[in-house]
Write a protein that holds these residues in place. Structure first.
Motif, PDB file in Angstrom:
ATOM      1  N   LEU A 308      49.874  -2.448  79.578  1.00  0.00           N
ATOM      2  CA  LEU A 308      48.599  -2.686  80.243  1.00  0.00           C
ATOM      3  C   LEU A 308      47.662  -1.497  80.082  1.00  0.00           C
ATOM      4  CD1 LEU A 308      49.913  -4.329  83.536  1.00  0.00           C
ATOM      5  CD2 LEU A 308      48.675  -5.470  81.698  1.00  0.00           C
ATOM      6  N   MET A 309      48.208  -0.280  80.201  1.00  0.00           N
ATOM      7  CA  MET A 309      47.398   0.911  80.065  1.00  0.00           C
ATOM      8  C   MET A 309      46.821   1.021  78.653  1.00  0.00           C
ATOM      9  SD  MET A 309      47.376   4.702  81.316  1.00  0.00           S
ATOM     10  CE  MET A 309      48.729   4.681  82.343  1.00  0.00           C
ATOM     11  N   ALA A 310      47.623   0.767  77.638  1.00  0.00           N
ATOM     12  CA  ALA A 310      47.171   0.857  76.250  1.00  0.00           C
ATOM     13  C   ALA A 310      46.058  -0.148  75.977  1.00  0.00           C
ATOM     14  CB  ALA A 310      48.347   0.621  75.299  1.00  0.00           C
ATOM     15  N   ALA A 311      46.238  -1.375  76.436  1.00  0.00           N
ATOM     16  CA  ALA A 311      45.209  -2.396  76.226  1.00  0.00           C
ATOM     17  C   ALA A 311      43.923  -2.036  76.955  1.00  0.00           C
ATOM     18  CB  ALA A 311      45.728  -3.758  76.695  1.00  0.00           C
ATOM     19  N   GLU A 312      44.049  -1.446  78.137  1.00  0.00           N
ATOM     20  CA  GLU A 312      42.863  -1.048  78.898  1.00  0.00           C
ATOM     21  C   GLU A 312      42.042  -0.005  78.143  1.00  0.00           C
ATOM     22  OE1 GLU A 312      40.437  -0.574  82.583  1.00  0.00           O
ATOM     23  OE2 GLU A 312      41.641  -2.153  81.691  1.00  0.00           O
ATOM     24  N   VAL A 313      42.714   0.960  77.505  1.00  0.00           N
ATOM     25  CA  VAL A 313      41.992   2.000  76.764  1.00  0.00           C
ATOM     26  C   VAL A 313      41.196   1.395  75.615  1.00  0.00           C
ATOM     27  CG1 VAL A 313      42.272   4.031  75.290  1.00  0.00           C
ATOM     28  CG2 VAL A 313      43.563   3.853  77.420  1.00  0.00           C
ATOM     29  N   LEU A 314      41.807   0.488  74.853  1.00  0.00           N
ATOM     30  CA  LEU A 314      41.088  -0.163  73.756  1.00  0.00           C
ATOM     31  C   LEU A 314      39.924  -0.996  74.288  1.00  0.00           C
ATOM     32  CD1 LEU A 314      43.860  -1.436  71.281  1.00  0.00           C
ATOM     33  CD2 LEU A 314      42.397   0.575  71.072  1.00  0.00           C
ATOM     34  N   PHE A 315      40.163  -1.702  75.368  1.00  0.00           N
ATOM     35  CA  PHE A 315      39.148  -2.575  75.952  1.00  0.00           C
ATOM     36  C   PHE A 315      37.924  -1.777  76.409  1.00  0.00           C
ATOM     37  CE2 PHE A 315      37.386  -4.604  79.801  1.00  0.00           C
ATOM     38  CZ  PHE A 315      36.997  -5.830  79.273  1.00  0.00           C
ATOM     39  N   VAL A 316      38.167  -0.691  77.136  1.00  0.00           N
ATOM     40  CA  VAL A 316      37.058   0.108  77.667  1.00  0.00           C
ATOM     41  C   VAL A 316      36.307   0.814  76.544  1.00  0.00           C
ATOM     42  CG1 VAL A 316      36.461   2.092  79.111  1.00  0.00           C
ATOM     43  CG2 VAL A 316      38.111   0.400  79.927  1.00  0.00           C
ATOM     44  N   SER A 317      37.032   1.337  75.558  1.00  0.00           N
ATOM     45  CA  SER A 317      36.355   2.005  74.446  1.00  0.00           C
ATOM     46  C   SER A 317      35.534   1.011  73.626  1.00  0.00           C
ATOM     47  CB  SER A 317      37.368   2.731  73.560  1.00  0.00           C
ATOM     48  OG  SER A 317      38.349   1.851  73.065  1.00  0.00           O
ATOM     49  N   ALA A 318      35.973  -0.245  73.536  1.00  0.00           N
ATOM     50  CA  ALA A 318      35.182  -1.262  72.853  1.00  0.00           C
ATOM     51  C   ALA A 318      33.918  -1.583  73.651  1.00  0.00           C
ATOM     52  CB  ALA A 318      36.015  -2.528  72.649  1.00  0.00           C
ATOM     53  N   LYS A 319      34.026  -1.620  74.966  1.00  0.00           N
ATOM     54  CA  LYS A 319      32.849  -1.854  75.792  1.00  0.00           C
ATOM     55  C   LYS A 319      31.843  -0.720  75.679  1.00  0.00           C
ATOM     56  CE  LYS A 319      32.871  -3.904  79.686  1.00  0.00           C
ATOM     57  NZ  LYS A 319      33.038  -4.280  81.105  1.00  0.00           N
ATOM     58  N   ASP A 320      32.345   0.481  75.363  1.00  0.00           N
ATOM     59  CA  ASP A 320      31.469   1.637  75.154  1.00  0.00           C
ATOM     60  C   ASP A 320      30.987   1.740  73.713  1.00  0.00           C
ATOM     61  OD1 ASP A 320      31.671   2.369  77.773  1.00  0.00           O
ATOM     62  OD2 ASP A 320      33.175   3.920  77.462  1.00  0.00           O
TER      63      ASP A 320
END
Length: 480
Positions: A308-320
Motif C-alpha cells: 500500500l505504501m509503495a502504491a501511494e508513493v507512485l500515485f501521489v507523485s503522478a498527481k504532482d
C-alpha cells in the motif's frame, strides 16, 4: 498502509489520529527483519559490536525521525514525505529519483517477506529450501499476485486482515525476549561478548551490520508518507517518535538476548528465521513453531502495509506530475490500480532474480536498504536547507538544534551509503537509471523538455553507473 479501520485511500479526507499513525510506523517496521536479526548480527559481530551498532543505528535513525518530525511541522504543505522533501529541496528529477528509490525499496523488501515465509515453511517442506528453490519462487509468485487481487478490491478489505495481525506480530517477539532472558546462560553471553575470530576489527564488525539495521528501521517515515491524511500535522511527528522508540527497544533486545542462548558461530549458521532457531535451542521444538507461526502472520501484514505504501508513493507523485498520468488512476474502491500493478510486477521481477542469488534473503534485504538510502539522504539534506532558511519554510524558533539534527542525519545516511559498498550502489543504479523513462513520459505529457542541463548530467552519471553494474555482474566482478 495502516493497521486500523482508518486506512487512507486516494480520495479520503484527512482523519488519522496519533494512535493510528503510530500503529502505521510500528506496523511498517515490524516485519521480516526482526526475525532475521540474531543470524545477521552473529555473522558480523559479538555483543560489544552489536551494542555499538545499535547505538550508532539508533542515534542515526533517531536523527532521521527528528528530521521527519521537523519537516512535517515546518512544511505542512508537502505530502508523501520522503519523495516530496527531495523534490522541494533538490528539484524535480532528484525528487523523481527519491520516489523511484523509495518505491523500489518497498518492492524489493516485499520479496524478502516471501523468501522468509518459504524458508520458514522449508524447515518442514525441504523442497522449498531457504526460499530460493523453483517451488518456493512459484509459490511466492502465487502469493504475490493473490495479494494484488485482494488489495485491488479495496483497501478496507485489505486492512481488515491487517487489524488481526497487528497484535499477532508483536506477541511472539515479546515472548521471545522474555523466554530468552529467562533461559539466558551468562557464560555463553560472556564468550560471545568480544565476537568470534572471523568477525574482524570492531569497525569492520559494526560496518557489516549497518544494512541490517537500516532494513529493520525502514518504515520510521511511514507516518510522513501518509501525512496528507493526518488530522493534525504535528501528530505525524509524535507518531514517528513514539513508533521509533518502541520498535528500537524491541529490535535491540532481540539481538542482544540471543547471544546468551547459543555460541555466536552456531547462531550464524542457523537457517532463517534465526529467531526461531534460537528459541528452539532455549525451549525446544515448540519454540520454533511458535516463532514461525508468528513470523508468517507478521510478514503477511508487513507485506500488505508496504504494498500500500509503495502504491501511494507512485500515485501521489503522478498527481504532482512527476510520474506519467496513468499512475494517478484509481478504481471505484479508490485503489490506485496501475501503481499497484507496477509494484507487483517489480516485486515479481526481483523474485525471479533471487533464484540466481547466492543468498536470496540477504541479497534482497541489503538491496532494500541500499535503495532507501538515496531518498533518506535527500530528505536529510533538505532538512539542512530548511534549517538554514533556504527550504521555503519560515525561520525555525530553534535553528541551532534543527541544524545540528539535520547535519547528523545527513552524515549518518552518507555513512550508510559507504557501509553498503560499491556493489549495492551499482545494483541500485541498474534500477534507478531505466526508471528515467517514466520521467520522460511525464515531461512529454506536459509538453516540456525532458531534461534540463543539470538533470542531463545526473542522468548520464546514473546511466554510466548502471552500465558498469551490468558489466560487473556479467563479468563476475560482483555477485548477487
Amino acid at each position: 498502509m495502516s493497521t486500523t479501520d482508518e486506512a487512507p485511500t486516494a480520495g479520503q479526507a484527512a482523519k488519522l489520529t496519533v494512535p493510528t499513525l503510530t500503529a502505521m510506523v510500528v506496523g511498517s517496521m515490524v516485519g521480516a527483519g526482526v526475525f532475521s536479526l540474531p543470524r545477521r548480527f552473529s555473522e558480523e559481530t559479538g555483543v560489544a559490536g552489536a551494542l555499538i551498532a545499535w547505538g550508532v543505528a539508533g542515534t542515526g535513525m533517531l536523527m532521521l525521525a527528528f528530521v521527519f518530525q521537523a519537516l512535517a511541522v515546518r512544511r505542512p504543505d508537502l505530502d508523501a514525505g520522503v519523495y516530496a522533501y527531495a523534490k522541494a529541496g533538490f528539484g524535480e528529477y532528484l525528487g523523481f529519483f527519491s520516489a523511484v528509490g523509495y518505491w523500489a525499496s518497498a518492492c524489493v523488501g516485499n520479496v524478502t517477506y516471501w523468501v522468509l515465509i518459504m524458508s520458514t515453511i522449508g524447515s518442514v517442506a525441504p523442497a522449498l529450501g531457504e526460499g530460493d528453490t523453483a517451488p518456493a519462487i512459484v509459490l511466492s509468485a502465487v502469493g504475490l499476485w493473490a495479494f494484488f487481487f485482494l488489495i485491488r478490491r479495496g483497501v478496507k478489505e485489505a486492512t481488515a486482515i491487517n487489524r488481526i495481525v497487528t497484535v499477532a506480530k508483536i506477541v511472539p517477539i515479546l515472548v521471545f525476549i522474555v523466554l530468552a532472558l529467562f533461559f539466558l546462560k551468562p557464560h555463553v553471553f560472556a564468550e560471545n561478548f568480544a565476537g568470534a575470530d572471523y568477525a574482524g576489527s570492531l569497525f569492520h564488525q559494526v560496518r557489516g551490520t549497518m544494512l541490517a539495521t537500516v532494513f529493520v528501521f525502514l518504515g520510521v517515515e511511514g507516518a510522513s508518507v501518509y501525512s496528507r491524511h493526518a488530522k493534525r500535522r504535528e501528530d505525524v511527528g509524535r507518531a514517528t517518535l513514539l513508533g521509533f522508540i518502541s520498535v528500537f527497544c524491541v529490535f535491540a533486545s532481540v539481538t542482544v538476548v540471543s547471544y546468551g542462548i547459543l555460541p555466536m558461530h552456531e547462531i550464524a549458521e542457523l537457517r532463517q528465521p534465526s529467531m526461531a532457531g534460537v528459541l528452539e535451542a532455549a525451549v525446544g521444538t515448540w519454540g520454533r513453531v511458535f516463532v514461525s507461526v508468528g513470523l508468517i502472520v507478521s510478514v503477511l501484514g508487513a507485506y500488505l502495509a508496504w504494498t500500500l505504501m509503495a502504491a501511494e508513493v507512485l500515485f501521489v507523485s503522478a498527481k504532482d506530475n512527476d510520474m506519467p498520468r496513468f499512475l494517478r488512476r484509481s478504481n471505484h474502491a479508490d485503489v490506485p490500480v496501475p501503481a499497484l500493478l507496477m509494484t507487483t510486477i517489480l516485486s515479481q521481477v526481483v523474485l525471479v532474480v533471487t533464484a540466481f542469488s547466492e543468498d536470496a534473503f540477504n541479497f534482497a534485504l541489503d538491496l532494500t536498504s541500499a535503495l532507501s538510502l538515496v531518498p533518506f539522504l535527500l530528505a536529510a539534506g533538505y532538512a539542512v536547507k530548511v534549517a538554514v532558511g533556504r527550504g521555503g519554510a519560515d525561520r525555525s524558533p530553534r535553528p541551532g538544534r534543527e541544524l545540528t539534527i539535520s547535519i547528523l542525519a545527513t552524515v549518518y545516511t552518507a555513512f550508510l551509503i559507504y557501509a553498503a559498498g560499491l556493489k549495492y550502489l551499482l545494483v541500485s543504479l541498474i534500477i534507478y537509471a531505466p526508471s528515467s523513462a517514466l520521467f520522460v513520459m511525464a515531461r512529454r505529457e506536459q509538453s516540456r523538455r525532458p531534461f534540463s542541463p543539470g538533470e542531463a548530467i545526473i542522468l548520464a552519471v546514473s546511466a554510466a553507473g548502471a552500465v558498469v553494474g551490468i558489466i560487473a555482474l556479467a563479468a563476475g566482478w560482483i555477485s548477487i
